[in-house]
Design a protein around this motif. Structure first.
Motif, short mmCIF file in Angstrom:
data_model
loop_
_atom_site.label_atom_id
_atom_site.label_comp_id
_atom_site.label_asym_id
_atom_site.label_seq_id
_atom_site.Cartn_x
_atom_site.Cartn_y
_atom_site.Cartn_z
N ARG A 35 0.83 -1.19 0.00
CA ARG A 35 0.00 0.00 0.00
C ARG A 35 0.87 1.25 0.00
O ARG A 35 1.90 1.32 0.69
CB ARG A 35 -0.91 0.01 1.22
CG ARG A 35 -1.94 1.14 1.18
CD ARG A 35 -2.86 1.12 2.38
NE ARG A 35 -3.89 2.16 2.25
CZ ARG A 35 -4.29 2.94 3.24
NH1 ARG A 35 -3.78 2.78 4.46
NH2 ARG A 35 -5.21 3.86 3.03
N GLY A 36 0.45 2.25 -0.76
CA GLY A 36 1.19 3.51 -0.79
C GLY A 36 0.67 4.41 -1.89
O GLY A 36 -0.29 4.08 -2.60
N GLY A 37 1.30 5.56 -2.02
CA GLY A 37 0.92 6.54 -3.02
C GLY A 37 2.13 7.23 -3.59
O GLY A 37 3.19 6.61 -3.81
N PHE A 38 2.02 8.54 -3.80
CA PHE A 38 3.11 9.30 -4.41
C PHE A 38 4.38 9.35 -3.56
O PHE A 38 5.44 9.72 -4.07
CB PHE A 38 2.64 10.73 -4.71
CG PHE A 38 1.60 10.82 -5.78
CD1 PHE A 38 1.89 10.44 -7.08
CD2 PHE A 38 0.33 11.28 -5.51
CE1 PHE A 38 0.94 10.52 -8.09
CE2 PHE A 38 -0.64 11.36 -6.49
CZ PHE A 38 -0.34 10.98 -7.79
N GLU A 39 4.27 8.99 -2.30
CA GLU A 39 5.48 8.93 -1.47
C GLU A 39 6.35 7.73 -1.81
O GLU A 39 7.52 7.66 -1.42
CB GLU A 39 5.10 8.93 0.02
CG GLU A 39 4.61 7.60 0.57
CD GLU A 39 3.19 7.25 0.19
OE1 GLU A 39 2.70 6.20 0.67
OE2 GLU A 39 2.55 8.00 -0.58
N VAL A 40 5.81 6.76 -2.54
CA VAL A 40 6.52 5.56 -3.02
C VAL A 40 7.27 4.86 -1.88
O VAL A 40 8.50 4.90 -1.81
CB VAL A 40 7.49 5.91 -4.18
CG1 VAL A 40 8.07 4.63 -4.80
CG2 VAL A 40 6.78 6.72 -5.25
N PRO A 41 6.56 4.22 -0.99
CA PRO A 41 7.21 3.56 0.15
C PRO A 41 7.94 2.28 -0.27
O PRO A 41 7.36 1.39 -0.88
CB PRO A 41 6.03 3.23 1.08
CG PRO A 41 4.88 3.05 0.15
CD PRO A 41 5.09 4.04 -0.97
N LEU A 42 9.22 2.22 0.02
CA LEU A 42 10.02 1.03 -0.22
C LEU A 42 10.79 0.69 1.05
O LEU A 42 11.07 1.59 1.86
CB LEU A 42 11.00 1.25 -1.37
CG LEU A 42 10.39 1.53 -2.76
CD1 LEU A 42 11.49 1.84 -3.75
CD2 LEU A 42 9.56 0.34 -3.24
#
Length: 272
Positions: free
Chosen positions: A104-111
């Motif tokens: 789950r995530g958005g424009f923050e691009v969690p990796l």
């Protein structure tokens, strides 16, 4: 961008998309990405990471992206990212860690670690306002690896017509128009698939309008080549347009139904 306003720590940045997706929808975009990124994919150390941002209600585009990039770099890892928790949960049965994962995530691009070599955001910004695009691009570009690429664009439901912008950490570089040539009446038919940054600029006085106008004129002039097939007509069109516009690539890309122009030539507000 506006979607960030009031965001709580840990809350994905952005809004849920319609989620429409179909198998093989992004094949033209993927083919271009695999060719454009091939040198960076091969030299990446450790294994490169690619992100399919906003893959939609089904994970087909992420699965296919992995297959196409793995043909260039076998150990590439693809992370499908979606805001909608139910979509992430449904995608898990297609996961093949560590090669293909979903979160789950958005424009923050969690990796978990590192920065992606690729962020592909197809049919994501279409629902946003034009004045939100620059902020969204900035957020995504800020997550890229030093030689990474952001590819943001739009396509029709089955991938016959696609237009995308390629950006690096410094900003937009190129715009690519791609189509199934057999069903193309005129190049300006691609206007309805322009990315959000350009779709409202297809009006007289704007450079993208002038570019599509010149494409149509060259396509009409190349009509005699239709006897040899739509591909030859497209190549003749591209060759003619290249005399006045800064195209990137050549015949090998044109024969695939692609045409890429430098961003600065069609950027909003430029005069032509």
């Amino acid at each position: 961008m506006g979607a960030r306003a009031g965001a709580r720590p840990g809350r994905p940045v952005g809004a849920v998309t319609r989620g429409t997706t179909n198998p093989n929808r992004l094949r033209r975009m993927d083919r271009w990405i695999a060719a454009e990124l091939a040198p960076a994919l091969r030299r990446a150390d450790p294994a490169p990471v690619a992100v399919d941002l906003g893959y939609g209600a089904a994970p087909w585009t992420a699965v296919e992206l992995h297959g196409r990039l793995a043909a260039v770099r076998a150990d590439v890892r693809v992370v499908g990212i979606e805001i909608e928790p139910e979509r992430v949960a449904a995608a898990q049965r297609h996961a093949r860690p560590p090669a293909l994962t979903f979160r789950r995530g958005g424009f923050e691009v969690p990796l978990d670690s590192g920065r992606p070599l690729l962020i592909r955001a197809a049919n994501v910004l279409r629902q946003y306002d034009e004045d939100q695009v620059a902020d969204a691009w900035a957020l995504l570009r800020g997550r890229l690896a030093p030689d990474g690429l952001l590819v943001e664009g739009t396509c029709d439901e089955i991938g016959r017509r696609q237009v995308w912008v390629a950006l690096d950490r410094g900003g937009p570089r190129t715009v690519t128009f791609a189509a199934r040539l057999g069903g193309l009446e005129r190049p300006s038919d691609l206007a309805e698939r322009l990315p959000k940054a350009l779709i409202h600029r297809n009006v007289p006085g704007e450079p993208v309008h002038a570019f599509l106008r010149d494409l149509d004129r060259a396509w009409a002039a190349a009509a005699p080549y239709a006897d040899f097939g739509a591909r030859q007509r497209w190549i003749a069109t591209a060759r003619a347009v290249a005399a006045d516009w800064p195209l990137v690539g050549g015949r090998d890309r044109w024969r695939l139904g692609e045409l890429t122009v430098r961003w600065e030539a069609v950027a909003p507000g430029n005069t032509r």
